[in-house]
Design a protein around this motif. Structure first.
Motif, PDB file in Angstrom:
ATOM      1  N   PHE A 228       0.829  -1.212   0.000  1.00  0.00           N
ATOM      2  CA  PHE A 228       0.000   0.000   0.000  1.00  0.00           C
ATOM      3  C   PHE A 228       0.862   1.260   0.000  1.00  0.00           C
ATOM      4  CE2 PHE A 228      -1.880   3.356   2.651  1.00  0.00           C
ATOM      5  CZ  PHE A 228      -2.987   3.679   1.880  1.00  0.00           C
ATOM      6  N   VAL A 229       1.877   1.295   0.841  1.00  0.00           N
ATOM      7  CA  VAL A 229       2.756   2.469   0.908  1.00  0.00           C
ATOM      8  C   VAL A 229       3.471   2.657  -0.423  1.00  0.00           C
ATOM      9  CG1 VAL A 229       4.817   3.419   2.008  1.00  0.00           C
ATOM     10  CG2 VAL A 229       3.044   2.345   3.407  1.00  0.00           C
ATOM     11  N   TYR A 230       3.889   1.565  -1.036  1.00  0.00           N
ATOM     12  CA  TYR A 230       4.596   1.683  -2.318  1.00  0.00           C
ATOM     13  C   TYR A 230       3.703   2.319  -3.374  1.00  0.00           C
ATOM     14  CZ  TYR A 230       7.277   0.656  -6.474  1.00  0.00           C
ATOM     15  OH  TYR A 230       7.976   0.795  -7.654  1.00  0.00           O
ATOM     16  N   VAL A 231       2.476   1.810  -3.534  1.00  0.00           N
ATOM     17  CA  VAL A 231       1.619   2.343  -4.600  1.00  0.00           C
ATOM     18  C   VAL A 231       1.200   3.773  -4.309  1.00  0.00           C
ATOM     19  CG1 VAL A 231       0.791   0.059  -5.287  1.00  0.00           C
ATOM     20  CG2 VAL A 231      -0.472   1.345  -3.555  1.00  0.00           C
ATOM     21  N   GLY A 232       1.192   4.177  -3.035  1.00  0.00           N
ATOM     22  CA  GLY A 232       0.840   5.545  -2.707  1.00  0.00           C
ATOM     23  C   GLY A 232       1.977   6.526  -2.943  1.00  0.00           C
ATOM     24  N   VAL A 233       3.197   6.123  -2.577  1.00  0.00           N
ATOM     25  CA  VAL A 233       4.340   7.033  -2.668  1.00  0.00           C
ATOM     26  C   VAL A 233       4.979   6.981  -4.049  1.00  0.00           C
ATOM     27  CG1 VAL A 233       6.623   7.568  -1.739  1.00  0.00           C
ATOM     28  CG2 VAL A 233       4.774   6.882  -0.189  1.00  0.00           C
ATOM     29  N   PHE A 234       5.204   5.789  -4.571  1.00  0.00           N
ATOM     30  CA  PHE A 234       5.959   5.648  -5.814  1.00  0.00           C
ATOM     31  C   PHE A 234       5.058   5.568  -7.047  1.00  0.00           C
ATOM     32  CE2 PHE A 234       8.764   4.115  -2.474  1.00  0.00           C
ATOM     33  CZ  PHE A 234       9.946   4.773  -2.773  1.00  0.00           C
ATOM     34  N   SER A 235       4.034   4.723  -7.011  1.00  0.00           N
ATOM     35  CA  SER A 235       3.184   4.554  -8.200  1.00  0.00           C
ATOM     36  C   SER A 235       2.319   5.774  -8.465  1.00  0.00           C
ATOM     37  CB  SER A 235       2.282   3.321  -8.028  1.00  0.00           C
ATOM     38  OG  SER A 235       3.050   2.164  -7.792  1.00  0.00           O
ATOM     39  N   MET A 236       1.818   6.417  -7.393  1.00  0.00           N
ATOM     40  CA  MET A 236       0.872   7.513  -7.548  1.00  0.00           C
ATOM     41  C   MET A 236       1.554   8.867  -7.541  1.00  0.00           C
ATOM     42  SD  MET A 236      -2.531   7.763  -7.809  1.00  0.00           S
ATOM     43  CE  MET A 236      -2.483   9.125  -8.955  1.00  0.00           C
ATOM     44  N   TRP A 237       2.833   8.913  -7.172  1.00  0.00           N
ATOM     45  CA  TRP A 237       3.446  10.234  -6.983  1.00  0.00           C
ATOM     46  C   TRP A 237       4.845  10.336  -7.579  1.00  0.00           C
ATOM     47  CZ3 TRP A 237       6.575  13.016  -2.997  1.00  0.00           C
ATOM     48  CH2 TRP A 237       6.319  14.390  -3.012  1.00  0.00           C
ATOM     49  N   ILE A 238       5.854   9.726  -6.954  1.00  0.00           N
ATOM     50  CA  ILE A 238       7.241   9.901  -7.390  1.00  0.00           C
ATOM     51  C   ILE A 238       7.453   9.387  -8.807  1.00  0.00           C
ATOM     52  CG2 ILE A 238       9.618   9.177  -6.949  1.00  0.00           C
ATOM     53  CD1 ILE A 238       9.071   9.327  -4.009  1.00  0.00           C
ATOM     54  N   GLY A 239       6.793   8.292  -9.159  1.00  0.00           N
ATOM     55  CA  GLY A 239       6.959   7.752 -10.495  1.00  0.00           C
ATOM     56  C   GLY A 239       6.605   8.757 -11.575  1.00  0.00           C
TER      57      GLY A 239
END
Length: 321
Positions: A228-239
């Motif tokens: 969950f943290v990955y998809v929120g920080v990296f998939s939805m934002w930093i990526g």
């Protein structure tokens, strides 16, 4: 000096594009970790969808305040709203429900059509033209995905029919494509990083209260929270930071080719994260679909204009005489 600087920017843009694609590729196995399976469910797909957007929205608020970003112009709100529906709600929600049924490797094959579907949406929304060969490749890629889906359903004992999760994956691809195109409409004027930030902030009045209201009351596995943290920080934002910046530096046409690596990276990431086997049929299907995307991308470029031959006045007079 300017040529050397351009080459340096193009190289940096390509690497940023690869980083963005790599971050997006891990979204599939991380989403499956977060939602779990039908037999062992973890976080609700609705919670993952709204929660990842809320997490990205909080980070976006901090970024916009820190950079003193101006508010979008009135005509920019509609494209941003369409991006919210496509990238914040539609894609992650449909993907989350689908990944409770099918493997991340299976989903990687279907979502490999994203570049072609995005081009089709661009042709419709932005009125961009492509040659006939491009659309033939799009049809061929779609037929390969249909064949793969039917074969997978047959192997699972469901007969020669589609899994309902395949329809969810197709819907996720369409939703993401619309989100990309409408977001791209305002990227030149608003700025790459600010597009995704304003998209997440626009959804925050809905996503944050909904996330708090849907907060799970039962124990959730640590691996699900990490996903969950990955998809929120990296998939939805930093990526999106790396992806849009790479497109700006290296050129959209050139850097977009790095997206062809995504299905392979998703399949490879699923092996250590989910313990999924490297299936020959899945890998072969991914290669075939990506080949149609590669060929379609090349054929999507317009025909080069024929150079006009300069005619000297003496030659023109000779022809007239």
């Amino acid at each position: 000096m300017s040529n050397r600087l351009n080459i340096k920017n193009e190289t940096l843009g390509m690497w940023l594009g690869v980083i963005g694609v790599a971050l997006f590729a891990v979204t599939l196995p991380m989403t499956r970790l977060a939602t779990g399976t039908q037999g062992a469910p973890q976080l609700s797909p609705w919670f993952v969808t709204l929660g990842r957007a809320a997490l990205a929205g909080i980070l976006s608020t901090v970024f916009l305040l820190a950079t003193r970003s101006p508010r979008p112009a009135p005509h920019q709100w509609k494209p941003l709203g369409m991006a919210v529906l496509g990238n914040v709600i539609g894609y992650p929600l449909l993907l989350g429900y689908a990944l409770r049924v099918v493997t991340a490797s299976h989903a990687a094959v279907v979502t490999a059509l994203l570049p072609l579907v995005t081009a089709a949406v661009a042709a419709w929304v932005l009125h961009q033209r492509a040659r006939l060969g491009f659309w033939l490749c799009a049809i061929a890629g779609s037929l390969l995905v249909v064949l793969f889906s039917v074969l997978r359903a047959s192997q699972a004992g469901h007969g020669f029919g589609f899994e309902w999760a395949d329809l969810l994956l197709v819907g996720a691809v369409v939703a993401a494509s619309f989100g990309y195109i409408y977001g791209a409409q305002v990227t030149p004027s608003l700025g790459a990083e600010r597009v995704i930030c304003w998209v997440c902030v626009m959804a925050l009045p809905v996503t944050l209260p909904a996330t708090l209201a849907m907060w799970p009351t039962e124990p959730i596995a640590t691996s699900a929270w990490l996903g969950f943290v990955y998809v929120g920080v990296f998939s939805m934002w930093i990526g999106f930071f790396a992806w849009y910046r790479g497109l700006a530096l290296g050129g959209a046409l050139r850097v977009s080719q790095t997206q062809l690596l995504q299905p392979f990276l998703s399949i490879l990431a699923s092996i250590p994260l989910l313990g999924e086997p490297l299936d020959v049929v899945t890998l072969g299907s991914a290669i075939a679909v990506v080949c149609t995307v590669v060929l379609g991308k090349r054929l999507s470029q317009p025909q080069p204009a024929q150079p006009v031959r300069a005619v000297s006045p003496r030659a023109a007079n000779a022809e007239q005489s």
